[in-house]
Scaffold this motif. Structure first.
Motif, PDB file in Angstrom:
ATOM      1  N   PRO A 128       0.829  -1.230   0.013  1.00 21.58           N
ATOM      2  CA  PRO A 128      -0.079  -0.036   0.046  1.00 21.58           C
ATOM      3  C   PRO A 128       0.886   1.322   0.064  1.00 21.58           C
ATOM      4  O   PRO A 128       1.988   1.315   0.575  1.00 21.58           O
ATOM      5  CB  PRO A 128      -0.706  -0.077   1.245  1.00 21.58           C
ATOM      6  N   ASP A 129       0.330   2.317  -0.607  1.00 17.23           N
ATOM      7  CA  ASP A 129       0.992   3.507  -0.661  1.00 17.23           C
ATOM      8  C   ASP A 129       0.383   4.487   0.237  1.00 17.23           C
ATOM      9  O   ASP A 129      -0.936   4.959   0.000  1.00 17.23           O
ATOM     10  CB  ASP A 129       1.214   4.253  -1.964  1.00 17.23           C
ATOM     11  N   PHE A 130       1.032   5.065   1.036  1.00 21.06           N
ATOM     12  CA  PHE A 130       0.368   6.169   1.997  1.00 21.06           C
ATOM     13  C   PHE A 130       0.577   7.695   1.505  1.00 21.06           C
ATOM     14  O   PHE A 130       0.353   8.606   2.243  1.00 21.06           O
ATOM     15  CB  PHE A 130       1.017   5.930   3.397  1.00 21.06           C
ATOM     16  N   ASP A 131       1.532   7.772   0.428  1.00 22.45           N
ATOM     17  CA  ASP A 131       1.849   9.090   0.091  1.00 22.45           C
ATOM     18  C   ASP A 131       0.795  10.110  -0.244  1.00 22.45           C
ATOM     19  O   ASP A 131       0.007   9.627  -0.893  1.00 22.45           O
ATOM     20  CB  ASP A 131       2.953   9.016  -1.074  1.00 22.45           C
ATOM     21  N   ALA A 132       1.077  11.454   0.011  1.00 20.71           N
ATOM     22  CA  ALA A 132      -0.106  12.138  -0.142  1.00 20.71           C
ATOM     23  C   ALA A 132      -0.385  12.392  -1.487  1.00 20.71           C
ATOM     24  O   ALA A 132      -1.525  12.398  -2.153  1.00 20.71           O
ATOM     25  CB  ALA A 132       0.482  13.437   0.289  1.00 20.71           C
ATOM     26  N   ASP A 133       0.578  12.332  -2.607  1.00 19.74           N
ATOM     27  CA  ASP A 133       0.766  12.434  -3.735  1.00 19.74           C
ATOM     28  C   ASP A 133      -0.245  11.339  -4.469  1.00 19.74           C
ATOM     29  O   ASP A 133      -1.212  11.240  -5.522  1.00 19.74           O
ATOM     30  CB  ASP A 133       1.814  12.595  -4.566  1.00 19.74           C
ATOM     31  N   ALA A 134       0.047  10.053  -4.127  1.00 20.24           N
ATOM     32  CA  ALA A 134      -0.545   8.874  -4.634  1.00 20.24           C
ATOM     33  C   ALA A 134      -2.047   9.034  -4.337  1.00 20.24           C
ATOM     34  O   ALA A 134      -2.903   8.447  -5.137  1.00 20.24           O
ATOM     35  CB  ALA A 134       0.093   7.665  -3.999  1.00 20.24           C
ATOM     36  N   VAL A 135      -2.491   9.455  -3.047  1.00 20.54           N
ATOM     37  CA  VAL A 135      -4.013   9.399  -2.460  1.00 20.54           C
ATOM     38  C   VAL A 135      -4.598  10.741  -2.979  1.00 20.54           C
ATOM     39  O   VAL A 135      -5.701  10.766  -2.942  1.00 20.54           O
ATOM     40  CB  VAL A 135      -4.093   9.286  -1.173  1.00 20.54           C
ATOM     41  N   GLY A 136      -3.700  11.737  -3.847  1.00 19.14           N
ATOM     42  CA  GLY A 136      -4.358  13.009  -4.138  1.00 19.14           C
ATOM     43  C   GLY A 136      -4.800  13.747  -3.258  1.00 19.14           C
ATOM     44  O   GLY A 136      -5.721  14.625  -3.403  1.00 19.14           O
ATOM     45  N   HIS A 190     -14.614  15.362  -0.578  1.00 15.73           N
ATOM     46  CA  HIS A 190     -13.977  16.332   0.003  1.00 15.73           C
ATOM     47  C   HIS A 190     -12.800  17.010  -0.839  1.00 15.73           C
ATOM     48  O   HIS A 190     -12.279  16.429  -1.532  1.00 15.73           O
ATOM     49  CB  HIS A 190     -13.458  15.644   1.235  1.00 15.73           C
ATOM     50  N   SER A 191     -12.951  18.434  -0.713  1.00 17.06           N
ATOM     51  CA  SER A 191     -12.018  19.404  -1.313  1.00 17.06           C
ATOM     52  C   SER A 191     -10.649  19.177  -1.234  1.00 17.06           C
ATOM     53  O   SER A 191      -9.881  19.610  -1.950  1.00 17.06           O
ATOM     54  CB  SER A 191     -12.534  20.793  -1.491  1.00 17.06           C
ATOM     55  N   ALA A 192     -10.205  18.467  -0.036  1.00 17.10           N
ATOM     56  CA  ALA A 192      -8.935  17.986   0.307  1.00 17.10           C
ATOM     57  C   ALA A 192      -8.282  17.197  -0.753  1.00 17.10           C
ATOM     58  O   ALA A 192      -7.143  17.005  -0.756  1.00 17.10           O
ATOM     59  CB  ALA A 192      -8.991  17.547   1.619  1.00 17.10           C
ATOM     60  N   PHE A 193      -9.132  16.238  -1.546  1.00 20.99           N
ATOM     61  CA  PHE A 193      -8.565  15.579  -2.390  1.00 20.99           C
ATOM     62  C   PHE A 193      -8.978  15.729  -3.906  1.00 20.99           C
ATOM     63  O   PHE A 193      -9.961  16.363  -4.173  1.00 20.99           O
ATOM     64  CB  PHE A 193      -9.289  14.053  -2.172  1.00 20.99           C
ATOM     65  N   ARG A 194      -7.996  15.540  -4.565  1.00 20.95           N
ATOM     66  CA  ARG A 194      -8.004  16.094  -6.225  1.00 20.95           C
ATOM     67  C   ARG A 194      -9.028  15.080  -6.740  1.00 20.95           C
ATOM     68  O   ARG A 194      -9.714  15.504  -7.826  1.00 20.95           O
ATOM     69  CB  ARG A 194      -6.658  15.772  -6.678  1.00 20.95           C
TER      70      ARG A 194
END
Length: 300
Positions: A128-136, A190-194
Motif C-alpha cells: 500500500p502507498d500512503f503518500d499524499a501524492d498517490a492518494v491525491g 471532500h475538497s482536500a482530495f484531487r
C-alpha cells in the motif's frame, strides 16, 4: 406458437463476495466496455443490478496478463476492485486453471482460486502507498497517516491509502453506522482530495480483528469491499493497532487480510456464483448493443 428464446442476445454472469455483487461480461458477448453499459446493467430497478461490472478482454497470449475493464454502477471507471477481480478469477476457473494475472490498465494483479467448490479466492494487492501524492491529497506531502480532516464542523483523523485506488480510513471507537452514512459522502467528495476517494470506517476489536463500514465513491454504501478491507487493515496496522494478519468483518461477511515481511498485502475470502443468463433486447439496447432476439417455433 412462436416464442422468443433470446438466441443471439448477450450473456452475463453474476457473482457476489460478502454481498458485494458484480456482473461479468465475456468478450464474445460484445457488450461495449463503456460507462453507459455499466449504468444500464448495474441499475437495480431497470437493469440486472450490481455494485459494479467486470469486462473480460480477449484471451491473452501465453505468459501475458489478461486485460480487464471495471466500472462502478455510476459509470465511473474502477482502477482495481479486489472483489471484482476475485470474482473474475472464479469465473475464469470454470474453463480450467487456478492462477491468473489480470491487467486492469492500472497495473497487473495476481489472483488465485484456492478452492473452487468452496469459492475461496485470494488476491495480492502489493504494498500500500500512503503518500499524499498517490492518494491525491491537495497540498500535502509525505505519508497521510492520522491526518486531521475538517468535515461537517468536526475534525476527523484519516489515514489514506492507495492500493490500486484511493482510500481514506477513519478509525472509530465504536460502531456508528449513522456517522458513516452522514460523513461517508462528505469525505468521498471532500475538497482536500484531487479526485474522489473510497471511505472506510474501522472499529478495532483486538490485535487481529476489526469491523469496517464502507462507502464507495462510485456505489455509495456497500455490504463489503475487498480493496476497502485491505485499505482499512493496512491503515490500522500502520497506526500500530493490529498485527500482520487481520480478520476484517463487514456488513456482508468477513475476509482475512495478511501482510508479509515486505509489507505486501493479500486478501483471502469467499466468492459465490449467483446467476447466469441472457440480457433482454431492451436492456441490450440501453447497454449499447441493439440486438433483436431470434424467433423460433415451438409447440405447446
Amino acid at each position: 406458437m412462436t416464442s422468443l428464446q433470446g438466441e443471439g442476445l448477450p450473456r452475463f454472469a453474476k457473482y457476489q463476495a460478502m454481498g458485494n455483487d458484480y456482473l461479468v461480461v465475456d468478450p464474445e458477448d460484445a457488450l461495449p466496455a463503456a460507462p453507459a453499459t455499466a449504468v444500464a446493467m448495474c441499475d437495480r430497478h431497470f437493469g440486472i443490478g450490481a455494485d459494479g461490472i467486470v469486462f473480460r478482454g480477449p484471451p491473452a497470449g501465453a505468459g501475458q496478463p489478461m486485460p480487464v475493464r471495471l466500472f462502478n454502477p455510476d459509470g465511473s471507471p474502477c482502477e482495481r476492485s479486489a472483489n471484482g477481480l476475485r470474482i473474475l478469477a472464479l469465473h475464469l476457473s470454470r474453463g480450467g486453471g487456478t492462477e491468473f494475472v489480470l491487467d486492469t490498465g492500472f497495473g497487473h494483479t495476481s489472483v488465485r482460486v484456492l478452492d473452487r467448490s468452496a469459492g475461496l479466492v485470494s488476491i495480492d494487492l502489493g504494498r500500500p502507498d500512503f503518500d499524499a501524492d498517490a492518494v491525491g491529497l491537495v497540498g500535502g506531502s509525505g505519508p497521510v497517516v492520522d491526518h486531521p480532516l475538517p468535515v461537517a464542523g468536526r475534525t476527523l483523523r484519516v489515514t489514506c491509502v492507495h492500493n490500486g485506488n484511493p482510500h481514506a480510513v477513519v478509525v472509530l471507537q465504536a460502531d456508528d453506522e449513522s456517522a458513516a452514512r452522514e460523513l461517508g459522502p462528505l469525505i468521498v467528495r471532500h475538497s482536500a482530495f484531487r479526485t474522489r476517494v473510497n471511505v472506510e470506517f474501522a472499529v478495532v476489536r483486538d490485535r487481529s480483528s476489526l469491523e469496517v463500514v464502507v462507502w464507495e465513491r462510485g456505489a455509495g454504501p456497500v455490504l463489503a469491499s475487498g480493496s476497502g478491507a485491505c485499505a482499512a487493515a493496512a491503515a490500522v496496522r500502520r497506526l500500530g493497532l493490529v498485527g500482520d494478519e487481520v480478520d476484517v468483518r463487514m456488513r456482508g461477511g468477513a475476509v482475512t487480510v495478511s501482510v508479509d515481511a515486505g509489507d505486501a498485502v493479500r486478501l483471502t475470502g469467499p466468492v459465490e456464483e449467483v446467476a447466469t443468463g441472457r440480457v433482454s433486447a431492451g436492456l441490450a439496447a440501453r447497454a449499447g448493443r441493439p440486438t433483436r432476439p431470434v424467433p423460433t417455433s415451438s409447440s405447446s
